[in-house]
Design a protein around this motif. Structure first.
Motif, short mmCIF file in Angstrom:
data_model
loop_
_atom_site.label_atom_id
_atom_site.label_comp_id
_atom_site.label_asym_id
_atom_site.label_seq_id
_atom_site.Cartn_x
_atom_site.Cartn_y
_atom_site.Cartn_z
N ASP A 155 0.80 -1.22 0.00
CA ASP A 155 0.00 0.00 0.00
C ASP A 155 0.84 1.28 0.00
OD1 ASP A 155 0.97 0.31 2.56
OD2 ASP A 155 -0.97 0.11 3.54
N GLY A 156 2.10 1.17 -0.32
CA GLY A 156 2.96 2.34 -0.33
C GLY A 156 3.76 2.50 0.96
N GLY A 157 3.44 1.73 1.95
CA GLY A 157 4.17 1.80 3.21
C GLY A 157 4.45 0.44 3.81
N PHE A 158 3.46 -0.43 3.74
CA PHE A 158 3.58 -1.75 4.34
C PHE A 158 3.11 -2.83 3.37
CE2 PHE A 158 3.09 1.11 7.94
CZ PHE A 158 4.17 0.74 8.71
N ILE A 159 3.54 -4.05 3.63
CA ILE A 159 3.12 -5.20 2.83
C ILE A 159 2.26 -6.11 3.69
CG2 ILE A 159 3.91 -7.30 1.67
CD1 ILE A 159 6.37 -5.86 0.78
N ASP A 160 1.19 -6.60 3.11
CA ASP A 160 0.33 -7.61 3.75
C ASP A 160 0.27 -8.83 2.85
OD1 ASP A 160 -0.60 -6.52 6.21
OD2 ASP A 160 -1.90 -5.17 5.09
N ALA A 161 0.73 -9.96 3.38
CA ALA A 161 0.65 -11.21 2.61
C ALA A 161 -0.79 -11.68 2.59
CB ALA A 161 1.55 -12.26 3.24
N ARG A 162 -1.21 -12.17 1.47
CA ARG A 162 -2.56 -12.74 1.37
C ARG A 162 -2.58 -14.11 2.01
NH1 ARG A 162 -4.64 -11.23 -4.59
NH2 ARG A 162 -4.13 -9.02 -4.54
N SER A 163 -3.76 -14.60 2.26
CA SER A 163 -3.90 -15.88 2.96
C SER A 163 -3.32 -17.06 2.19
CB SER A 163 -5.37 -16.16 3.29
OG SER A 163 -6.13 -16.21 2.11
N ASP A 164 -3.16 -16.91 0.87
CA ASP A 164 -2.61 -18.01 0.07
C ASP A 164 -1.08 -17.97 -0.03
OD1 ASP A 164 -2.43 -15.78 -1.57
OD2 ASP A 164 -3.03 -16.83 -3.38
N PHE A 165 -0.44 -17.11 0.74
CA PHE A 165 1.02 -16.98 0.71
C PHE A 165 1.59 -17.92 1.78
CE2 PHE A 165 4.27 -13.57 -0.51
CZ PHE A 165 5.35 -14.37 -0.24
N PRO A 166 2.04 -19.12 1.36
CA PRO A 166 2.58 -20.05 2.35
C PRO A 166 3.87 -19.51 2.97
CG PRO A 166 2.85 -20.91 0.12
CD PRO A 166 2.10 -19.61 0.01
N GLU A 167 4.06 -19.79 4.23
CA GLU A 167 5.25 -19.32 4.95
C GLU A 167 5.44 -17.83 4.76
OE1 GLU A 167 8.68 -21.55 3.75
OE2 GLU A 167 7.63 -23.44 3.86
N ALA A 168 4.38 -17.06 4.91
CA ALA A 168 4.45 -15.61 4.71
C ALA A 168 5.41 -14.98 5.70
CB ALA A 168 3.07 -14.99 4.85
#
Length: 72
Positions: free
Chosen positions: A12-25
């Protein structure tokens, strides 16, 4: 033929959020630390595109989907 596993995280321009399908996020939402952690687990950033989950307003239009891959 090489087979790949893919995962997506939103930026989002500042932080990253892994989606639920990202294994070993990666656990850190800070951009550089997230990329370091993902790389140490074999993930390679291979592309970006506007996030398909973003709402149709100006602020959400700034959200990018980061596409990662690693060998299966």
């Amino acid at each position: 033929m090489q087979k790949w596993q893919y995962a997506i995280a939103d930026y989002d321009g500042g932080f990253i959020d892994a989606r639920s399908d990202f294994p070993e996020a990666p656990t850190n939402r800070d951009v550089l630390e997230f990329l370091r952690q993902a790389g140490s687990k074999g993930w390679e950033l291979c592309g970006t595109l506007p996030s398909p989950t973003a709402q149709a307003d100006l602020q959400s239009a700034m959200i990018l989907a980061l596409v990662f891959k690693r060998p299966l």
